[in-house]
Design a protein around this motif. Structure first.
Motif, PDB file in Angstrom:
ATOM      1  N   THR A  14       0.829  -1.208   0.000  1.00  0.00           N
ATOM      2  CA  THR A  14       0.000   0.000   0.000  1.00  0.00           C
ATOM      3  C   THR A  14       0.859   1.251   0.000  1.00  0.00           C
ATOM      4  N   ASP A  15       1.921   1.254   0.787  1.00  0.00           N
ATOM      5  CA  ASP A  15       2.812   2.413   0.843  1.00  0.00           C
ATOM      6  C   ASP A  15       3.485   2.663  -0.501  1.00  0.00           C
ATOM      7  N   PHE A  16       3.876   1.594  -1.184  1.00  0.00           N
ATOM      8  CA  PHE A  16       4.487   1.756  -2.509  1.00  0.00           C
ATOM      9  C   PHE A  16       3.488   2.337  -3.495  1.00  0.00           C
ATOM     10  N   ARG A  17       2.290   1.772  -3.533  1.00  0.00           N
ATOM     11  CA  ARG A  17       1.284   2.215  -4.503  1.00  0.00           C
ATOM     12  C   ARG A  17       0.776   3.624  -4.220  1.00  0.00           C
ATOM     13  N   ASP A  18       0.791   4.030  -2.950  1.00  0.00           N
ATOM     14  CA  ASP A  18       0.331   5.366  -2.571  1.00  0.00           C
ATOM     15  C   ASP A  18       1.459   6.399  -2.557  1.00  0.00           C
ATOM     16  N   VAL A  19       2.657   5.982  -2.944  1.00  0.00           N
ATOM     17  CA  VAL A  19       3.855   6.845  -2.989  1.00  0.00           C
ATOM     18  C   VAL A  19       4.224   7.346  -1.602  1.00  0.00           C
ATOM     19  N   THR A  20       3.823   6.627  -0.562  1.00  0.00           N
ATOM     20  CA  THR A  20       4.165   7.018   0.804  1.00  0.00           C
ATOM     21  C   THR A  20       5.654   6.804   1.073  1.00  0.00           C
ATOM     22  N   ILE A  21       6.230   5.796   0.448  1.00  0.00           N
ATOM     23  CA  ILE A  21       7.670   5.564   0.603  1.00  0.00           C
ATOM     24  C   ILE A  21       8.454   6.646  -0.131  1.00  0.00           C
ATOM     25  N   GLY A  22       7.952   7.040  -1.310  1.00  0.00           N
ATOM     26  CA  GLY A  22       8.614   8.049  -2.128  1.00  0.00           C
ATOM     27  C   GLY A  22       8.452   7.736  -3.601  1.00  0.00           C
ATOM     28  N   ARG A  23       9.026   8.567  -4.434  1.00  0.00           N
ATOM     29  CA  ARG A  23       8.944   8.389  -5.883  1.00  0.00           C
ATOM     30  C   ARG A  23       9.978   7.355  -6.315  1.00  0.00           C
ATOM     31  N   ILE A  24       9.475   6.223  -6.787  1.00  0.00           N
ATOM     32  CA  ILE A  24      10.318   5.057  -7.037  1.00  0.00           C
ATOM     33  C   ILE A  24      10.081   4.513  -8.447  1.00  0.00           C
ATOM     34  N   THR A  25      11.150   4.132  -9.105  1.00  0.00           N
ATOM     35  CA  THR A  25      11.087   3.407 -10.370  1.00  0.00           C
ATOM     36  C   THR A  25      11.761   2.063 -10.169  1.00  0.00           C
ATOM     37  N   LEU A  26      11.114   0.997 -10.587  1.00  0.00           N
ATOM     38  CA  LEU A  26      11.566  -0.355 -10.266  1.00  0.00           C
ATOM     39  C   LEU A  26      12.504  -0.963 -11.296  1.00  0.00           C
ATOM     40  N   GLU A  27      12.868  -0.204 -12.317  1.00  0.00           N
ATOM     41  CA  GLU A  27      13.757  -0.749 -13.347  1.00  0.00           C
ATOM     42  C   GLU A  27      14.361   0.370 -14.169  1.00  0.00           C
ATOM     43  N   THR A  28      15.589   0.156 -14.609  1.00  0.00           N
ATOM     44  CA  THR A  28      16.249   1.073 -15.534  1.00  0.00           C
ATOM     45  C   THR A  28      16.230   0.423 -16.916  1.00  0.00           C
ATOM     46  N   PRO A  29      16.435   1.198 -17.988  1.00  0.00           N
ATOM     47  CA  PRO A  29      16.492   0.578 -19.323  1.00  0.00           C
ATOM     48  C   PRO A  29      17.540  -0.527 -19.409  1.00  0.00           C
ATOM     49  N   ALA A  30      18.711  -0.293 -18.827  1.00  0.00           N
ATOM     50  CA  ALA A  30      19.778  -1.298 -18.888  1.00  0.00           C
ATOM     51  C   ALA A  30      19.383  -2.571 -18.138  1.00  0.00           C
ATOM     52  N   GLU A  31      18.773  -2.420 -16.963  1.00  0.00           N
ATOM     53  CA  GLU A  31      18.331  -3.594 -16.203  1.00  0.00           C
ATOM     54  C   GLU A  31      17.284  -4.373 -16.977  1.00  0.00           C
ATOM     55  N   PHE A  32      16.329  -3.655 -17.545  1.00  0.00           N
ATOM     56  CA  PHE A  32      15.255  -4.353 -18.253  1.00  0.00           C
ATOM     57  C   PHE A  32      15.791  -5.105 -19.471  1.00  0.00           C
ATOM     58  N   GLU A  33      16.744  -4.533 -20.176  1.00  0.00           N
ATOM     59  CA  GLU A  33      17.315  -5.216 -21.337  1.00  0.00           C
ATOM     60  C   GLU A  33      17.975  -6.531 -20.926  1.00  0.00           C
ATOM     61  N   VAL A  34      18.651  -6.526 -19.774  1.00  0.00           N
ATOM     62  CA  VAL A  34      19.268  -7.753 -19.270  1.00  0.00           C
ATOM     63  C   VAL A  34      18.201  -8.772 -18.906  1.00  0.00           C
TER      64      VAL A  34
END
Length: 316
Positions: A264-284
């Motif tokens: 819930t905290d992740f979805r409500d941005v209570t933890i903060g502004r987060i991105t779970l992947e970078t382009p380089a990570e996703f390509e791997v």
């Protein structure tokens, strides 16, 4: 654990898109800015062929701004593709969207040749909310859960601009295991398709390495970044459960309750502004998933061939 979710209405959506795309000038795919690679539907790429496409990284106000820029640059480097970021605070999303579509299909426009656009996206990506914002009225049903939109509908954004909205659709088999976890964490997957505790353990594994400071601040962990990164994921979840009061009789931590709190905290941005992947990570991740899928298919083909030879041997 591979997460999969492809209910019956998604199969109908697939058929509708394949039929509609024949007359479409531009395809808009709405992505979740927190997982721009994992929320991009590979099946859509296959179905729409070489149609010009606009990638909208929606919910950018919930994502890491540095990573959002990296993803927009990554998509803009691809042929016949443009990418922009949007969020709920966008003052004139319709104007920007129409402008970008005209850049992709400059020969379309005017009453004689109106722009015909198909808008797609995975479930719970904010597509319906975006459409309502663009049209200035409630035309698309919204909800904070996967699979709210069930039927295709046409929406007129201007006299010469027609937008076809389609239900959120995933793809029959998610070959990138990490993408399955990220989609589940974002709410794009139906609740019955995953175990919340396992999804949160995978989420924490990424956050403790990339956003440890945010975890420390939100849950008052009293640890520095290195100490948080050194914790095993279930140790971290247990510690968060204690800090947030998810404790049962006897002092045991209710890990299910703790997982629900983190999700819930992740979805409500209570933890903060987060991105779970970078382009380089996703390509791997994608390369590894494709290799594993090719190996799976090769084994399947070999088994089918062996069965065929066995049947022939029995008949001779």
């Amino acid at each position: 654990m591979a997460i999969q979710w492809f209910p019956g209405h998604m199969h109908l959506t697939r058929q509708a898109i394949m039929e509609r795309v024949k007359d479409i000038d531009v395809v808009i795919e709405v992505l979740d800015a927190r997982l721009p690679g994992s929320s991009a539907n590979p099946l859509l790429q296959e179905m729409t062929g070489h149609k010009p496409r606009l990638k909208i990284l929606n919910k950018q106000d919930m994502a890491d701004p540095t990573q959002t820029k990296a993803w927009i640059d990554w998509y803009n480097a691809q042929s016949e593709t443009r990418a922009i970021g949007l969020d709920a605070s966008e003052p004139a999303p319709t104007k920007r969207l129409i402008e970008q579509c005209k850049l992709l299909a400059p020969t379309r426009g005017g009453l004689a040749k109106p722009m015909r656009v198909l808008i797609c996206g995975v479930p719970n990506v904010g597509k319906s909310t975006l459409i309502n914002s663009m049209s200035g009225k409630t035309q698309a049903k919204t909800g904070n859960e996967a699979g709210v939109t069930k039927l295709e509908q046409r929406i007129v954004l201007a006299d010469d601009f027609y937008l076809w909205d389609t239900p959120g659709m995933l793809w029959p088999r998610i070959i990138v295991e990490k993408s399955g976890f990220n989609l589940a964490a974002s709410g794009a997957v139906g609740r019955n398709a995953y175990d919340e505790e396992l999804v949160v353990l995978e989420l924490l594994l990424y956050l403790q390495k990339n956003y440890a400071g945010m975890l420390a601040a939100r849950y008052k962990l009293g640890l520095n970044d290195e100490e948080i990164a050194a914790l095993h994921d279930d140790e971290l979840l247990t510690l968060i459960g204690k800090k947030r009061g998810a404790v049962m009789s006897g002092g045991r931590v209710n890990l299910q309750k703790a997982a629900e709190l983190v999700l819930t905290d992740f979805r409500d941005v209570t933890i903060g502004r987060i991105t779970l992947e970078t382009p380089a990570e996703f390509e791997v991740w994608l390369a590894a998933g494709q290799l594993k899928d090719a190996e799976r298919q090769a084994k399947k083909d070999a088994a089918a061939l062996a069965r065929k030879k066995g049947r022939k041997a029995r008949l001779t």
